[in-house]
Motif scaffolding. Structure first.
Motif, mmCIF file in Angstrom:
data_model
loop_
_atom_site.group_PDB
_atom_site.id
_atom_site.type_symbol
_atom_site.label_atom_id
_atom_site.label_comp_id
_atom_site.label_asym_id
_atom_site.label_seq_id
_atom_site.Cartn_x
_atom_site.Cartn_y
_atom_site.Cartn_z
ATOM 1 N N ASP A 31 0.818 -1.221 0.000
ATOM 2 C CA ASP A 31 0.000 0.000 0.000
ATOM 3 C C ASP A 31 0.849 1.267 0.000
ATOM 4 O OD1 ASP A 31 0.846 -0.180 2.635
ATOM 5 O OD2 ASP A 31 -1.153 -0.005 3.515
ATOM 6 N N THR A 32 2.013 1.215 0.656
ATOM 7 C CA THR A 32 2.885 2.388 0.653
ATOM 8 C C THR A 32 3.409 2.676 -0.750
ATOM 9 O OG1 THR A 32 4.671 0.910 1.367
ATOM 10 C CG2 THR A 32 3.582 2.217 3.075
ATOM 11 N N GLU A 33 3.741 1.614 -1.478
ATOM 12 C CA GLU A 33 4.262 1.781 -2.837
ATOM 13 C C GLU A 33 3.170 2.218 -3.804
ATOM 14 O OE1 GLU A 33 5.914 -2.016 -3.690
ATOM 15 O OE2 GLU A 33 7.630 -1.776 -2.334
ATOM 16 N N PHE A 34 1.980 1.624 -3.643
ATOM 17 C CA PHE A 34 0.872 1.974 -4.543
ATOM 18 C C PHE A 34 0.432 3.416 -4.304
ATOM 19 C CE2 PHE A 34 -3.696 1.301 -5.960
ATOM 20 C CZ PHE A 34 -3.377 1.232 -7.304
ATOM 21 N N ALA A 35 0.395 3.821 -3.038
ATOM 22 C CA ALA A 35 0.023 5.203 -2.722
ATOM 23 C C ALA A 35 1.016 6.176 -3.342
ATOM 24 C CB ALA A 35 -0.033 5.399 -1.210
ATOM 25 N N ARG A 36 2.302 5.835 -3.266
ATOM 26 C CA ARG A 36 3.322 6.714 -3.850
ATOM 27 C C ARG A 36 3.193 6.755 -5.374
ATOM 28 N NH1 ARG A 36 7.961 9.631 -2.263
ATOM 29 N NH2 ARG A 36 8.308 10.947 -4.076
ATOM 30 N N ARG A 37 2.892 5.618 -5.993
ATOM 31 C CA ARG A 37 2.748 5.601 -7.448
ATOM 32 C C ARG A 37 1.543 6.433 -7.900
ATOM 33 N NH1 ARG A 37 0.703 2.205 -11.591
ATOM 34 N NH2 ARG A 37 0.018 0.528 -10.203
ATOM 35 N N ILE A 38 0.433 6.341 -7.151
ATOM 36 C CA ILE A 38 -0.743 7.151 -7.477
ATOM 37 C C ILE A 38 -0.401 8.633 -7.364
ATOM 38 C CG2 ILE A 38 -3.053 7.802 -6.697
ATOM 39 C CD1 ILE A 38 -3.501 4.888 -5.940
ATOM 40 N N MET A 39 0.380 8.956 -6.348
ATOM 41 C CA MET A 39 0.795 10.341 -6.159
ATOM 42 C C MET A 39 1.642 10.819 -7.347
ATOM 43 S SD MET A 39 2.894 11.972 -2.903
ATOM 44 C CE MET A 39 2.056 10.827 -1.807
ATOM 45 N N ASP A 40 2.597 10.001 -7.733
ATOM 46 C CA ASP A 40 3.532 10.397 -8.794
ATOM 47 C C ASP A 40 2.901 10.379 -10.191
ATOM 48 O OD1 ASP A 40 5.504 10.693 -6.893
ATOM 49 O OD2 ASP A 40 6.372 8.708 -7.217
ATOM 50 N N GLU A 41 2.057 9.360 -10.465
ATOM 51 C CA GLU A 41 1.537 9.176 -11.823
ATOM 52 C C GLU A 41 0.165 9.809 -12.049
ATOM 53 O OE1 GLU A 41 1.660 5.080 -12.957
ATOM 54 O OE2 GLU A 41 3.766 4.826 -12.375
ATOM 55 N N TYR A 42 -0.621 9.950 -10.965
ATOM 56 C CA TYR A 42 -1.986 10.458 -11.133
ATOM 57 C C TYR A 42 -2.240 11.751 -10.366
ATOM 58 C CZ TYR A 42 -2.749 5.864 -13.171
ATOM 59 O OH TYR A 42 -2.667 4.750 -13.960
ATOM 60 N N GLY A 43 -1.272 12.175 -9.556
ATOM 61 C CA GLY A 43 -1.374 13.471 -8.896
ATOM 62 C C GLY A 43 -2.369 13.549 -7.766
ATOM 63 N N LYS A 103 -15.110 20.684 -5.563
ATOM 64 C CA LYS A 103 -14.307 20.825 -6.780
ATOM 65 C C LYS A 103 -13.012 20.027 -6.658
ATOM 66 C CE LYS A 103 -16.041 25.392 -8.153
ATOM 67 N NZ LYS A 103 -15.677 26.824 -8.407
ATOM 68 N N VAL A 104 -12.433 20.036 -5.461
ATOM 69 C CA VAL A 104 -11.210 19.271 -5.211
ATOM 70 C C VAL A 104 -11.508 17.778 -5.293
ATOM 71 C CG1 VAL A 104 -9.429 18.727 -3.507
ATOM 72 C CG2 VAL A 104 -10.184 21.088 -3.797
ATOM 73 N N LEU A 105 -12.615 17.355 -4.675
ATOM 74 C CA LEU A 105 -13.001 15.946 -4.702
ATOM 75 C C LEU A 105 -13.284 15.482 -6.135
ATOM 76 C CD1 LEU A 105 -15.361 15.836 -1.579
ATOM 77 C CD2 LEU A 105 -13.037 14.927 -1.737
ATOM 78 N N SER A 106 -13.940 16.315 -6.910
ATOM 79 C CA SER A 106 -14.258 15.961 -8.303
ATOM 80 C C SER A 106 -12.988 15.806 -9.132
ATOM 81 C CB SER A 106 -15.159 17.032 -8.928
ATOM 82 O OG SER A 106 -16.410 17.086 -8.287
ATOM 83 N N LYS A 107 -12.071 16.719 -8.945
ATOM 84 C CA LYS A 107 -10.808 16.673 -9.694
ATOM 85 C C LYS A 107 -10.012 15.419 -9.319
ATOM 86 C CE LYS A 107 -6.760 19.521 -10.759
ATOM 87 N NZ LYS A 107 -6.057 20.810 -10.469
ATOM 88 N N ALA A 108 -9.994 15.103 -8.028
ATOM 89 C CA ALA A 108 -9.266 13.920 -7.569
ATOM 90 C C ALA A 108 -9.922 12.642 -8.089
ATOM 91 C CB ALA A 108 -9.210 13.900 -6.043
ATOM 92 N N ALA A 109 -11.256 12.587 -8.015
ATOM 93 C CA ALA A 109 -11.978 11.397 -8.480
ATOM 94 C C ALA A 109 -11.739 11.163 -9.967
ATOM 95 C CB ALA A 109 -13.468 11.552 -8.202
ATOM 96 N N LYS A 110 -11.680 12.231 -10.736
ATOM 97 C CA LYS A 110 -11.424 12.112 -12.179
ATOM 98 C C LYS A 110 -10.091 11.417 -12.424
ATOM 99 C CE LYS A 110 -11.147 14.905 -16.397
ATOM 100 N NZ LYS A 110 -11.220 16.292 -16.960
ATOM 101 N N GLN A 111 -9.107 11.728 -11.603
ATOM 102 C CA GLN A 111 -7.793 11.100 -11.742
ATOM 103 C C GLN A 111 -7.833 9.641 -11.287
ATOM 104 O OE1 GLN A 111 -6.642 13.526 -13.857
ATOM 105 N NE2 GLN A 111 -4.686 12.759 -13.058
ATOM 106 N N LEU A 112 -8.524 9.374 -10.193
ATOM 107 C CA LEU A 112 -8.582 8.003 -9.669
ATOM 108 C C LEU A 112 -9.335 7.069 -10.616
ATOM 109 C CD1 LEU A 112 -9.263 8.742 -5.875
ATOM 110 C CD2 LEU A 112 -7.094 8.081 -6.942
ATOM 111 N N LEU A 113 -10.264 7.615 -11.375
ATOM 112 C CA LEU A 113 -10.993 6.801 -12.353
ATOM 113 C C LEU A 113 -10.102 6.336 -13.503
ATOM 114 C CD1 LEU A 113 -14.351 8.795 -12.512
ATOM 115 C CD2 LEU A 113 -14.092 6.433 -11.742
ATOM 116 N N LYS A 114 -8.957 6.955 -13.645
ATOM 117 C CA LYS A 114 -8.025 6.579 -14.714
ATOM 118 C C LYS A 114 -7.200 5.351 -14.347
ATOM 119 C CE LYS A 114 -7.450 11.363 -16.312
ATOM 120 N NZ LYS A 114 -6.473 12.479 -16.487
ATOM 121 N N ILE A 115 -7.218 4.982 -13.070
ATOM 122 C CA ILE A 115 -6.373 3.876 -12.591
ATOM 123 C C ILE A 115 -6.970 2.534 -13.017
ATOM 124 C CG2 ILE A 115 -5.435 2.736 -10.531
ATOM 125 C CD1 ILE A 115 -5.469 5.478 -9.166
#
Length: 379
Positions: free
Chosen positions: A327-339, A367-379
């Motif tokens: 989970d630590t690695e996946f969280a970091r990858r989401i941060m780096d690749e999906y912002g 607005k922040v939640l919507s922007k974040a969700a848009k990125q998470l949907l790309k995973i």
């Protein structure tokens, strides 16, 4: 001495993530302070009393006007009668209340039972007072407490049990059965209980907050901790309170008077007036429940499995069908690749158990939640 005791303790996850995202465009959903402003009325009261009362120290146990307002509030909401004189103490936030309570009960070699995942301030307070934390994992998928496992750990060295409802960060909540089991385990012992109830006003889906104070026998041995910062969106004020029987509270007050001496006077006056004007707790609950539903609706078509949150402003996501990464690695990858910055749940376990769960706070602007969700949907 304290430095040596806490040598194995590092920075908490929220600080680590905040430092990583600083000066970047990464959306920080691990941010623990809400985007929701406090009420205009409370802001006006604070301004008024800063002008009038800034030169005064309040009583070490807290401003009497605020303690009386809390006592009235508890009776109105839960039908619980407590003494404002002897059973309520104002604290410099919930973290200080927790530390002071632990230091009032725990000495060298004493054992403290707590439930993981656990908020990060509990263990350092136990260790720095010479205590030994004894861990019980909450049962998945609903993060219920395994009371049979607790019973097997109780011995003559057990001095304290720490519970947390609504639970940070899983959103699990106490039921009457939990109260009954806790009462059964502590009955006939000298074990005290600390109940962290700072999210008491954020219980969702028509569920009701079940406080340890609701049971008379448990109330005699417990300390309940609450926070105005969480309830009224003023975490920067660092004002909370604890409730305990007169006998238990006497121990806490003996420590508090030398740990902090007093709490911010003007803001105590402001909170007292605000409570006395009647607070609409339903609006507080609805505000956060709506945010939970809003972001979960955005994520319903994602590859994440949404873990039901019955309270707090945290939401967990199961990614076991997406990746085998830690989970630590996946969280970091989401941060780096999906912002988007999410927190890994393993950091809330002493043994870093990895169940492929990430979490985030939905106490953010939509607005922040919507922007974040848009990125998470790309995973």
């Amino acid at each position: 001495m304290i430095k040596e005791k806490l040598s194995i303790i590092g920075k908490d996850i929220y600080t680590v993530i905040s430092e990583l995202v600083q000066d970047t465009d990464i959306i920080n959903l691990s941010k623990i302070s809400p985007d929701i402003p406090c009420s205009d009325k409370l802001t006006q009261l604070a301004s008024k009393y800063i002008m009038q009362k800034s030169t005064e120290y309040s009583h070490p146990d807290g401003l009497m006007e605020l303690r009386e307002a809390i006592a009235t509030d508890l009776e109105n909401r839960y039908g619980i009668q407590v003494s404002s004189q002897n059973e309520i103490t104002i604290t410099a936030g919930a973290t200080q209340a927790m530390y002071t309570a632990i230091s009032s009960f725990i000495g060298e070699g004493d054992e403290v039972v707590l439930f993981e995942p656990a908020f990060n301030s509990y263990v350092p307070a136990i260790i720095s007072n010479g205590g030994r934390p004894v861990f019980v994992h909450r049962k998945r998928p609903d993060y219920a407490i395994d009371w049979e496992a607790v019973q097997k750990l109780i011995n003559t060295r057990t001095k304290l049990i720490i519970v947390n409802t609504p639970h940070n960060p899983t959103g699990a909540i106490f039921t009457q059965e939990d109260i009954a089991q806790l009462k059964k385990i502590t009955n006939g012992t000298k074990i005290n209980v600390i109940s962290d109830e700072i999210f008491e006003h954020m219980v969702f889906d028509d569920n009701k907050h079940v406080s340890v104070l609701s049971n008379e026998q448990l109330a005699e041995r417990c300390v309940v901790i609450s926070s105005f910062g969480i309830s009224f969106n003023v975490p920067g004020w660092k004002i909370g309170y604890c409730v305990a029987s007169e006998k238990v509270m006497a121990k806490i007050r003996k420590n508090q008077q030398f740990q902090i001496n007093t709490v911010n006077t003007p803001l105590q006056y402001a909170l007292a007036d605000y409570l006395n004007e009647s607070v609409d707790y339903n609006t507080i609950r609805e505000q956060f429940e709506d945010k939970r539903d809003f972001v979960n609706n955005l994520l319903k078509d994602s590859r994440f499995e949404i873990v039901p949150s019955k309270g707090t402003f945290y939401q967990l996501l199961d990614y076991s069908k997406i990746s085998d990464e830690k989970d630590t690695e996946f969280a970091r990858r989401i941060m780096d690749e999906y912002g988007v910055a999410l927190f890994p749940l393993s950091v809330f376990y002493h043994d870093s158990i990895d169940n492929k769960i990430l979490g985030f706070s939905f106490a953010r602007d939509e607005k922040v939640l919507s922007k974040a969700a848009k990125q998470l949907l790309k995973i």
